[in-house]
Design a protein around this motif. Structure first.
Motif, PDB file in Angstrom:
ATOM      1  N   LYS C 206      57.264  13.693  28.158  1.00 44.71           N
ATOM      2  CA  LYS C 206      57.276  13.439  29.323  1.00 44.71           C
ATOM      3  C   LYS C 206      57.496  14.687  30.152  1.00 44.71           C
ATOM      4  O   LYS C 206      57.062  15.310  31.039  1.00 44.71           O
ATOM      5  CB  LYS C 206      58.315  12.569  29.630  1.00 44.71           C
ATOM      6  CG  LYS C 206      57.679  11.264  29.999  1.00 44.71           C
ATOM      7  CD  LYS C 206      58.317  10.191  30.728  1.00 44.71           C
ATOM      8  CE  LYS C 206      58.160   8.833  30.486  1.00 44.71           C
ATOM      9  NZ  LYS C 206      58.840   7.974  29.983  1.00 44.71           N
ATOM     10  N   GLN C 207      58.708  15.488  29.539  1.00 46.10           N
ATOM     11  CA  GLN C 207      59.276  16.674  30.068  1.00 46.10           C
ATOM     12  C   GLN C 207      58.258  17.729  30.223  1.00 46.10           C
ATOM     13  O   GLN C 207      58.117  18.653  31.062  1.00 46.10           O
ATOM     14  CB  GLN C 207      60.302  17.114  29.502  1.00 46.10           C
ATOM     15  CG  GLN C 207      60.904  18.321  29.936  1.00 46.10           C
ATOM     16  CD  GLN C 207      62.249  18.981  28.878  1.00 46.10           C
ATOM     17  OE1 GLN C 207      62.688  18.030  27.984  1.00 46.10           O
ATOM     18  NE2 GLN C 207      62.657  19.929  29.202  1.00 46.10           N
ATOM     19  N   VAL C 208      57.369  18.040  29.055  1.00 50.30           N
ATOM     20  CA  VAL C 208      56.367  19.199  29.034  1.00 50.30           C
ATOM     21  C   VAL C 208      55.329  18.774  29.872  1.00 50.30           C
ATOM     22  O   VAL C 208      54.501  19.723  30.413  1.00 50.30           O
ATOM     23  CB  VAL C 208      56.145  19.755  27.671  1.00 50.30           C
ATOM     24  CG1 VAL C 208      57.172  20.013  26.903  1.00 50.30           C
ATOM     25  CG2 VAL C 208      55.250  18.531  26.999  1.00 50.30           C
ATOM     26  N   MET C 209      54.822  17.531  29.907  1.00 49.96           N
ATOM     27  CA  MET C 209      53.658  17.278  30.619  1.00 49.96           C
ATOM     28  C   MET C 209      53.755  17.394  32.086  1.00 49.96           C
ATOM     29  O   MET C 209      53.001  17.585  33.049  1.00 49.96           O
ATOM     30  CB  MET C 209      53.091  15.939  30.169  1.00 49.96           C
ATOM     31  CG  MET C 209      52.218  16.064  29.154  1.00 49.96           C
ATOM     32  SD  MET C 209      51.329  14.587  28.782  1.00 49.96           S
ATOM     33  CE  MET C 209      50.244  14.560  30.109  1.00 49.96           C
ATOM     34  N   GLY C 210      55.211  17.248  32.628  1.00 49.02           N
ATOM     35  CA  GLY C 210      55.679  17.576  33.926  1.00 49.02           C
ATOM     36  C   GLY C 210      55.246  16.548  34.727  1.00 49.02           C
ATOM     37  O   GLY C 210      54.713  15.361  34.535  1.00 49.02           O
TER      38      GLY C 210
END
Lengths: 248, 395, 210
Positions: C206-210
């Motif tokens: 979730k974090q890297v996909m933004g």
């Protein structure tokens, strides 16, 4: 010129090889052994054990501390030198050290990634009722079938046994690193037996003790050894050097 | 048969500069053959007046041995190349007799050691009787010892003159050629060395080794007649090894080590030089093994013009390294019986370490046994040797 | 109102049989499939991961919990696809070249599936070219690299290089994980994210996909 006084804290996997090399070491050598396979135990036990050793060395008695360890699956990252320099081979693990170079180790892995390595020390310290040492961290993996059934129930135990079998399914070759130590032939035979039981090919790789020799002799060239100055700590490096020193 | 033209200086003055010693070293000399002068050799520094005019060192034969030496000099770690074939019998279960009479048995023994130690080099066996047997000599076999030449094939000058020169492949020389052919088939393609005897040692076996020494003084013409023939045969024999696929040859000339430097130069080095001249190419490795030679023989040995030498325990190899040009490679010299048979693995490792320490920083040194390692040497000894030598892939 | 806490507990306890039974029950009672996943299954695996990190759970517990979750997911997946629920993202997962260990990778794959991602599992000993192909052909958003050994870590670097060479590095986020991996290593080789353990896989994705 007096000889360097060296405390060598080594994994017990090297005990027999060090017995041989220590007799003609160029340093004044003191050996402390730490139990084998700590890298598999959870909770950073390896790092804690080594840090304890480093912190409690009587520093007036030695000129340096050397570790008979490699990176050992990141176990050494974060280790901090105290008042004495700490010397660490730039090796992935004991297997690379016994093969004499990371280059040779990686070449063997490239040749056959599914290689299960053993050495005289590993075979000597195999638990009696095991044919293979468990491969990943965790207390649960060292349980045998009865213990698994007792803890998880019959059905789950079956499932787990099948999963464990999968951990070794990708191994195709057992490579035994042979070193000229006591009972080497006996250890080699046992290793060949294990290979046969697992259905793997067996290969004997002649060990190369020159890296270990240089560790005990105090010949620490920068390419093959990291020397931590007092209070520096070990950091992981992505270059060939594997590890580097970081200020504390 | 023409000798390769070169001034026949028997000795070479050596100046040692700071580091090891600042004594000027010199060697016993017979004189400068090209000038026919005899000079005083009673322990005084004696210089051949023509030395500087002729050349500043023994003339090497162009193109000799660049291949092997290049590999050794370029290797980041000391190259290990013990002469070990017979210990392989512990792995194959054959006997020495099998090895010297059967190419498959010989191949098997060496291949077994190659597999065990992952050696970059493989060798045919050292047997100093096959060539003499091809000439017609009588050989005594044993199950456990290398065969030996007995009796005297040639006793008169007449016999020497009439002695026919055999062809390579005659008698058991065929076995060694065949072994090399088979070793060439090994899938990981190690460097293959053949082996043969030296011209003087061969001639000595034809007249009887004990008699040979005397005859060098009393019957020089007979000796030289034989030497022409042995040199001729060995030239063809080595060519045959080349054709069989060997990358080099180890020529064993132990008998010459019993001679004075002057005699060695005239009766051995000159003929070896001749052989080298006929065979030299850039790649083929000519290695001269002389397990009895001492430091005082060094100039005579260098007179051969060869560039790779293999010495036994009597040679102070660390000192010898100081005396040879940097592109001449010296191999040796752990005593085959004293070390490999009699010492424990721990002690063997210590000896290897000590030798490596004594020769540290010398790229032109190859770690080896002083001579052929006998089958009595247990595998544990070779295990220890290789563990202490380290693994090297010189390519 | 159906009490679904037992489903959470069944997964946490590695009880596959109960987990499946309770899932069936819940679906039959009309509970939304996505709710089961997001409110009960994913948090259960999260707790499993936390306990693993604290050395309360070891590999056997992980394996049993993963099996329980997978069993439950199997019942739910067809319903999600049928109802047109799009995956949150597409992830290519694999153990890098030279490394044959799959336990970490399998757990991450299981976690991500549970978290609503479509997972393309490339297996073990995956050459950089295969990762590149997955990006080009399957249009994945994230490439997740696993390595268990320090000897195979360099393959992570070569995989990222291969993505750059192929001109697709900017199209994906690369996350890495495995026993020897550290945040610093991730930074040094230019990865977008680093996962300390499989437990954090969904959060990291979730974090890297933004």
């Amino acid at each position: 010129m007096s000889r360097q006084r060296l405390l060598l804290v080594a994994c017990r996997v090297f005990e027999r090889e060090l017995e041989v090399l220590a007799r003609t070491a160029k340093t004044e050598l003191q050996l402390h052994y730490i139990e084998i396979a700590l890298h598999q135990q959870p909770g950073a036990q390896l790092r804690a054990a080594l840090q304890e050793e480093i912190n409690t060395v009587p520093e007036e008695d030695y000129d340096a501390v050397a570790l008979g360890y490699g990176l050992c699956n990141r176990g050494l990252v974060g280790l901090k030198a105290h008042g004495l320099p700490v010397v660490i081979p730039r090796a992935h693990d004991c297997l690379g050290i016994l093969l004499g170079s990371s280059q040779r180790y990686l070449a063997e892995l490239e040749k056959q990634p599914g290689t299960y390595f053993q050495s005289c020390g590993w075979i000597e310290h195999l638990p009696a009722d095991r044919t293979l040492r468990p491969l990943a961290a965790g207390e649960g993996l060292s349980l045998n079938q009865e213990e698994l059934v007792a803890r998880y129930g019959e059905e789950s135990a079956q499932f787990l046994m099948a999963e464990y079998a999968k951990f070794t399914q990708h191994y195709k070759r057992l490579a035994f690193i042979a070193t000229p130590v006591a009972k080497a032939d006996e250890r080699e035979r046992k290793a060949a037996e294990i290979a046969q039981q697992q259905g793997w090919t067996f290969e004997r790789l002649p060990g190369d003790l020159t890296w270990l020799q240089r560790l005990v002799d105090g010949e620490w060239n920068d390419k093959d050894f990291l020397v931590l100055k007092p209070h520096e700590k070990v950091a992981l490096s992505y270059g060939d050097g594997l590890i580097s020193a970081e200020p504390a | 048969m023409n000798l390769v033209a070169a001034p026949n200086h028997f000795y070479q003055p050596v100046t040692r500069t700071a580091g090891r010693s600042d004594r000027r070293e010199f060697y016993q000399a017979g004189g400068c053959a090209s000038k026919g002068e005899t000079q005083d050799v009673k322990g005084q520094a004696v210089f051949c007046k023509e030395w500087g005019d002729c050349h500043s060192g023994p003339a090497t034969i162009p193109g000799v041995n660049n291949g092997f030496n290049a590999v050794v000099l370029a290797s980041p770690r000391p190259v290990a190349l013990p002469i070990a074939v017979y210990p392989g019998l512990a792995l194959t279960g054959a006997t020495v007799r099998d090895v010297v009479t059967n190419a498959q048995a010989q191949f098997d023994a060496q291949a077994a050691l190659h597999q065990r130690y992952h050696t970059p080099f493989v060798l045919s066996a050292m047997d100093l009787s096959a060539e003499a047997e091809a000439f017609g000599g009588t050989v005594q076999f044993s199950e456990t010892e290398v065969p030996s030449v007995i009796g005297r094939l040639v006793t008169t000058l007449e016999q020497a003159r009439n002695l026919p020169v055999p062809a390579p492949g005659d008698g058991r020389t065929a076995i060694y050629l065949e072994t090399v052919r088979r070793l060439r088939q090994l899938p990981d393609q190690p460097i293959v060395f053949g082996g043969c005897i030296g011209p003087f040692s061969l001639a000595a076996r034809l007249v009887g080794v004990s008699e040979a020494m005397e005859m060098t003084v009393n019957a020089p013409e007979l000796m030289h007649t034989l030497l022409e023939k042995t040199a001729s045969f060995l030239t063809s024999y080595i060519r045959a090894f080349q054709q069989a696929g060997a990358s080099g040859i180890i020529m064993a000339e132990p008998a010459a080590g019993l001679l004075s430097p002057r005699a060695m130069a005239a009766l051995s080095s000159a003929y070896i030089r001749q052989i080298g001249g006929a065979l030299a190419d850039d790649r083929f490795a000519l290695v001269l093994h002389n397990c009895a030679a001492k430091r005082l023989h060094l100039p005579a040995v260098l007179e051969t013009g060869w560039k790779t030498f293999h010495f036994g325990a009597p040679m102070d190899i660390a000192a010898a390294l100081d005396q040879v040009p940097a592109d001449v490679v010296l191999c040796g010299n752990l005593d085959p019986t004293g070390v490999f048979v009699q010492l424990q693995p721990v002690e063997i490792m210590a000896r290897v370490a000590a030798l490596l320490a004594a020769t540290k920083g010398r790229p032109n040194f190859v770690l080896s046994s002083g001579c052929d390692v006998p089958c009595a040497a247990p595998l544990a000894s070779l295990d220890a040797f290789y563990a202490a030598a380290g693994t090297v892939r010189p390519r | 109102m159906l009490d679904l806490q037992p489903l959470h507990d069944a997964i946490l306890n590695g009880d596959a049989k109960t987990a499946k039974a309770l899932t069936e029950q819940a679906l039959a009672a009309g509970v939304a499939p996505l709710k089961l996943v997001q409110d009960y299954m994913v948090p259960a695996m999260g707790e499993v991961g936390r306990r693993f990190e604290c050395n309360e759970y070891f590999v056997p517990e992980l394996l049993l919990a993963a099996r329980a979750m997978k069993g439950a997911l199997e019942l739910i997946r067809p319903l999600l696809t049928a109802s047109g629920v799009q995956p949150v993202g597409r992830v290519a997962v694999g153990t890098v070249k030279g490394d044959l260990h799959d336990i970490g990778k399998n757990l991450v794959a299981a976690m991500l599936e549970g978290g609503g991602y479509e997972v393309i599992d490339l297996g073990v000993n995956v050459a950089p070219e295969q990762f590149v192909a997955a990006v080009k052909e399957k249009h994945v958003h994230i490439v997740a690299l696993s390595a268990l050994l320090t000897t195979t870590m360099p393959s992570m670097k070569t995989t990222i290089e291969a993505l750059k060479q192929a001109g697709v590095r900017d199209q994906v986020k690369v996350v890495i994980g495995g026993a020897p991996i550290t945040q610093r290593y991730a930074d040094e080789i230019g990865a977008d994210g680093y996962g300390e353990s499989a437990a954090g896989a969904v959060a990291l994705a979730k974090q890297v996909m933004g």
